[in-house]
Design a protein around this motif. Structure first.
Motif, short mmCIF file in Angstrom:
data_model
loop_
_atom_site.label_atom_id
_atom_site.label_comp_id
_atom_site.label_asym_id
_atom_site.label_seq_id
_atom_site.Cartn_x
_atom_site.Cartn_y
_atom_site.Cartn_z
N ALA A 2 0.81 -1.21 0.00
CA ALA A 2 0.00 0.00 0.00
C ALA A 2 0.85 1.27 0.00
O ALA A 2 0.46 2.27 -0.60
CB ALA A 2 -0.96 0.00 1.19
N ILE A 3 2.01 1.22 0.65
CA ILE A 3 2.88 2.40 0.66
C ILE A 3 3.97 2.33 -0.40
O ILE A 3 4.86 3.15 -0.44
CB ILE A 3 3.49 2.66 2.06
N ARG A 4 3.86 1.31 -1.26
CA ARG A 4 4.78 1.13 -2.38
C ARG A 4 6.23 1.00 -1.93
O ARG A 4 7.15 1.56 -2.53
CB ARG A 4 4.63 2.27 -3.37
N SER A 5 6.42 0.19 -0.89
CA SER A 5 7.76 -0.05 -0.36
C SER A 5 8.32 -1.35 -0.92
O SER A 5 7.94 -2.44 -0.47
CB SER A 5 7.71 -0.13 1.17
N GLU A 6 9.21 -1.23 -1.88
CA GLU A 6 9.80 -2.42 -2.49
C GLU A 6 10.53 -3.26 -1.45
O GLU A 6 10.37 -4.48 -1.39
CB GLU A 6 10.75 -2.02 -3.61
N GLY A 7 11.32 -2.62 -0.60
CA GLY A 7 12.05 -3.34 0.44
C GLY A 7 11.11 -4.03 1.41
O GLY A 7 11.35 -5.15 1.84
N GLY A 8 10.03 -3.34 1.77
CA GLY A 8 9.05 -3.93 2.68
C GLY A 8 8.35 -5.13 2.07
O GLY A 8 8.15 -6.15 2.73
N VAL A 9 7.97 -5.01 0.79
CA VAL A 9 7.33 -6.14 0.11
C VAL A 9 8.30 -7.31 0.05
O VAL A 9 7.93 -8.45 0.35
CB VAL A 9 6.81 -5.75 -1.29
N HIS A 10 9.54 -7.05 -0.32
CA HIS A 10 10.54 -8.12 -0.35
C HIS A 10 10.65 -8.78 1.02
O HIS A 10 10.60 -10.01 1.14
CB HIS A 10 11.90 -7.58 -0.75
N SER A 11 10.83 -7.98 2.05
CA SER A 11 11.05 -8.51 3.40
C SER A 11 9.86 -9.31 3.90
O SER A 11 10.03 -10.43 4.41
CB SER A 11 11.35 -7.34 4.34
N HIS A 12 8.68 -8.76 3.77
CA HIS A 12 7.51 -9.45 4.34
C HIS A 12 7.05 -10.63 3.50
O HIS A 12 6.55 -11.61 4.05
CB HIS A 12 6.39 -8.45 4.63
N ALA A 13 7.26 -10.57 2.19
CA ALA A 13 6.97 -11.76 1.36
C ALA A 13 7.92 -12.88 1.76
O ALA A 13 7.50 -14.02 1.97
CB ALA A 13 7.10 -11.43 -0.13
N ARG A 14 9.19 -12.56 1.89
CA ARG A 14 10.19 -13.56 2.29
C ARG A 14 9.81 -14.17 3.64
O ARG A 14 9.81 -15.39 3.81
CB ARG A 14 11.57 -12.90 2.35
N ARG A 15 9.47 -13.32 4.60
CA ARG A 15 9.14 -13.82 5.94
C ARG A 15 7.81 -14.57 5.96
O ARG A 15 7.65 -15.52 6.73
CB ARG A 15 9.16 -12.68 6.95
N ALA A 16 6.87 -14.16 5.11
CA ALA A 16 5.61 -14.91 5.02
C ALA A 16 5.89 -16.32 4.52
O ALA A 16 5.37 -17.30 5.08
CB ALA A 16 4.62 -14.19 4.10
N PHE A 17 6.72 -16.45 3.49
CA PHE A 17 7.09 -17.78 2.99
C PHE A 17 7.79 -18.59 4.07
O PHE A 17 7.51 -19.77 4.27
CB PHE A 17 7.98 -17.68 1.75
#
Length: 106
Positions: free
Chosen positions: A51-66
């Motif tokens: 939602a805030i268009r944070s590439e690093g955040g998406v990377h980090s939380h997708a990785r941790r979700a997996f």
């Protein structure tokens, strides 16, 4: 899957250790403050990052979700659910960032 932290994150952590510790403690306290499991927590944080268009955040939380048992379908649906809220261009960007993490896993 790479466990190496981003260079910029590490430079902040090294330059401001007390600040970094405070952030880590806050994150842990918030995660432990309620009944949500870690997978759900990471999916929520993934949605917020998209939602805030944070590439690093998406990377980090997708990785941790997996890492916490989320399937690819769950990770992608988490972002797709935001389409009417944040718009297709933001969804497309978030999907491309999730694709980066999926490619790391292969």
């Amino acid at each position: 899957m790479s466990k190496k932290m981003p260079k910029h994150y590490m430079s902040i952590k090294e330059k401001f250790p007390e600040y970094s510790d405070a952030l880590s403690n806050l994150g842990e306290a918030v995660r432990n403050s309620g009944p949500l499991d870690e997978k759900t927590t990471q999916l929520i944080q993934l949605a917020a990052s998209a939602a805030i268009r944070s590439e690093g955040g998406v990377h980090s939380h997708a990785r941790r979700a997996f890492q916490n048992g989320a399937s690819e379908e769950e990770v992608y649906q988490t972002v797709l659910l935001l389409t009417s809220t944040i718009g297709f261009p933001n969804i497309a960007a978030a999907i491309s960032w999730i694709n980066d993490i999926v490619a790391e896993r292969d």
